[in-house]
Design a protein around this motif. Structure first.
Motif, short mmCIF file in Angstrom:
data_model
loop_
_atom_site.label_atom_id
_atom_site.label_comp_id
_atom_site.label_asym_id
_atom_site.label_seq_id
_atom_site.Cartn_x
_atom_site.Cartn_y
_atom_site.Cartn_z
N THR A 208 -14.89 87.23 -85.88
CA THR A 208 -14.33 86.25 -86.81
C THR A 208 -14.78 86.56 -88.24
N ASN A 209 -14.11 85.93 -89.18
CA ASN A 209 -14.49 86.11 -90.58
C ASN A 209 -15.80 85.42 -90.93
N GLN A 210 -16.35 84.65 -89.96
CA GLN A 210 -17.64 83.99 -90.15
C GLN A 210 -18.76 84.67 -89.38
N GLY A 211 -18.42 85.72 -88.65
CA GLY A 211 -19.40 86.42 -87.84
C GLY A 211 -18.93 86.56 -86.41
N ASP A 212 -19.59 87.42 -85.65
CA ASP A 212 -19.19 87.66 -84.26
C ASP A 212 -19.66 86.53 -83.34
N ILE A 213 -18.85 86.26 -82.32
CA ILE A 213 -19.20 85.28 -81.28
C ILE A 213 -19.03 85.97 -79.92
N PRO A 214 -20.07 86.61 -79.41
CA PRO A 214 -19.99 87.23 -78.08
C PRO A 214 -20.05 86.18 -76.98
N VAL A 215 -19.19 86.29 -75.99
CA VAL A 215 -19.19 85.37 -74.85
C VAL A 215 -19.13 86.18 -73.56
N THR A 216 -19.60 85.56 -72.49
CA THR A 216 -19.53 86.16 -71.16
C THR A 216 -18.72 85.25 -70.26
N MET A 217 -17.63 85.75 -69.72
CA MET A 217 -16.78 84.96 -68.82
C MET A 217 -17.19 85.21 -67.37
N SER B 17 -3.87 78.80 -73.60
CA SER B 17 -4.67 79.79 -74.33
C SER B 17 -5.81 79.16 -75.12
N GLN B 18 -5.77 77.85 -75.31
CA GLN B 18 -6.78 77.20 -76.14
C GLN B 18 -8.08 76.99 -75.37
N PHE B 19 -9.18 77.23 -76.05
CA PHE B 19 -10.51 77.06 -75.45
C PHE B 19 -11.43 76.43 -76.48
N PHE B 20 -12.57 75.92 -76.00
CA PHE B 20 -13.54 75.37 -76.93
C PHE B 20 -14.94 75.87 -76.61
N LEU B 21 -15.73 75.98 -77.67
CA LEU B 21 -17.10 76.49 -77.59
C LEU B 21 -18.05 75.35 -77.92
N VAL B 22 -18.93 75.01 -76.98
CA VAL B 22 -19.84 73.88 -77.15
C VAL B 22 -21.11 74.35 -77.84
N TYR B 23 -21.40 73.80 -79.03
CA TYR B 23 -22.59 74.24 -79.76
C TYR B 23 -23.72 73.21 -79.70
N LYS B 24 -23.45 72.07 -79.07
CA LYS B 24 -24.48 71.05 -78.84
C LYS B 24 -24.05 70.25 -77.62
N ASP B 25 -25.01 69.86 -76.77
CA ASP B 25 -24.66 69.12 -75.54
C ASP B 25 -23.65 68.02 -75.84
N LEU C 169 -23.93 81.58 -80.76
CA LEU C 169 -24.28 80.20 -81.10
C LEU C 169 -24.79 80.11 -82.54
N LYS C 170 -25.51 81.13 -82.98
CA LYS C 170 -25.97 81.12 -84.38
C LYS C 170 -24.77 81.13 -85.34
N GLY D 272 -23.74 77.99 -87.89
CA GLY D 272 -23.46 78.16 -89.31
C GLY D 272 -22.14 77.55 -89.71
N ILE D 273 -21.14 77.68 -88.84
CA ILE D 273 -19.82 77.08 -89.10
C ILE D 273 -19.93 75.55 -89.10
N ALA D 274 -20.64 75.02 -88.10
CA ALA D 274 -20.78 73.56 -87.97
C ALA D 274 -21.57 72.97 -89.14
N ALA D 275 -22.54 73.73 -89.64
CA ALA D 275 -23.36 73.23 -90.74
C ALA D 275 -22.55 72.96 -92.00
N LYS D 276 -21.41 73.63 -92.11
CA LYS D 276 -20.55 73.44 -93.28
C LYS D 276 -19.62 72.23 -93.12
N GLY D 277 -19.62 71.64 -91.93
CA GLY D 277 -18.87 70.42 -91.71
C GLY D 277 -17.39 70.62 -91.43
#
Length: 285
Positions: free
Chosen positions: A125-134, A225-233, A251-252, A256-261
């Motif tokens: 992403t333009n905000q940084g990489d988000i590696p995930v494991t399916m 195709s839509q998915f969501f990434l949980v960054y807090k319980d 998650l980092k 950073g994305i969430a911190a910007k609101g």
């Protein structure tokens, strides 16, 4: 008959008024009581919001509801263990769907889909990489679909259209239109945890832990195709396919994305990140 947009606006308006009212009344109460009350309200609203809005189209959907006592008792329980016996492989049913704002993708392979092992994907992403494991052992048809879409380049140059920062804490992506209504032109059925809980438990909420990767939908068996990434319980009904996890580095990036609101709701009911998040590519490894 009201539309999803109207139900979204009504649900959030009612929640906002109720929260403000409770806040005024409960300022003098112990913190634990205030928190418990807010969590219950958010859990109920979360069920309404996600059942009515988290998928593709604007079809009429029945908003989820939950008895407050039941929700109170179940709101903090962890998701159950996988109970489905998939074996080594499964047959998946991918059904063509008329989705507004969709980007037609090729149907994934449906026969002899592996039900064991993992698949690594890096969301660049333009905000940084988000590696995930399916994880195929949890939701094999989901993993198969997302892997196929990624390999087709479906997610390239798509924005993450929703960021929630109260009650539930997720970044939602995967809509080619960026409106919350788009999809790949096909749908598939619910998997874990829906197939691992009783019907009565589906009306409660479970703890979708930080680092969870799950599918968004607009009702039963409407995954696309839509998915969501949980960054807090986050407390949510067990109606969203859990199919993987987010790495610490990912998650980092999301923190950073969430911190910007997030921005105020737009006409589609979305609260987009304050700073645009665009998936430039999704690399399978």
């Amino acid at each position: 008959m009201s539309t999803n947009k109207e139900r979204r606006e009504e649900a959030f308006s009612a929640l906002e008024k109720e929260l403000k009212k409770r806040n005024r009344v409960e300022k003098a109460r112990p913190l634990g009581v205030v928190v418990a009350t807010v969590v219950i309200l958010v859990a109920v609203a979360g069920g309404i919001y996600w059942a009515a809005t988290s998928g593709g189209d604007d079809h009429d959907n029945t908003a989820a509801s939950a008895d407050t006592t039941t929700t109170e008792q179940k709101k903090n329980q962890d998701l159950p263990a996988v109970k489905a016996d998939y074996g080594d492989s499964v047959t998946c049913d991918y059904t063509k769907a008329d989705q507004p704002d969709s980007k037609q993708a090729d149907l994934p392979q449906s026969d002899n889909v592996p039900a064991k092992g993992t698949v690594n994907v890096t969301l660049h992403t333009n905000q940084g990489d988000i590696p995930v494991t399916m994880d195929r052992s949890k939701s094999p048809c989901t993993v198969n679909a997302i892997e196929a879409l990624a390999k087709q380049g479906f997610y390239n140059d798509t924005v993450c259209h929703r960021l929630t920062t109260e009650g539930i804490f997720v970044l939602q992506c995967g809509d080619p239109s960026g409106t919350g209504k788009g999809g790949p032109g096909f749908t598939f059925k619910d998997e874990y945890p829906s197939n691992s809980v009783s019907d009565s438990d589906k009306e409660g909420t479970f703890n979708y832990k930080r680092g969870t990767l799950a599918m968004a939908n607009s009702g039963e068996d409407t995954n696309g195709s839509q998915f969501f990434l949980v960054y807090k319980d986050s407390p949510l009904p067990p109606k969203y396919n859990v199919f993987g996890s987010i790495s610490d580095d990912g998650l980092k990036t999301i923190d950073g994305i969430a911190a910007k609101g997030a921005k105020p709701q737009d006409e589609s009911g979305n609260t987009a990140p304050n700073e645009e998040v665009k998936i430039t590519s999704a690399a399978v490894s």
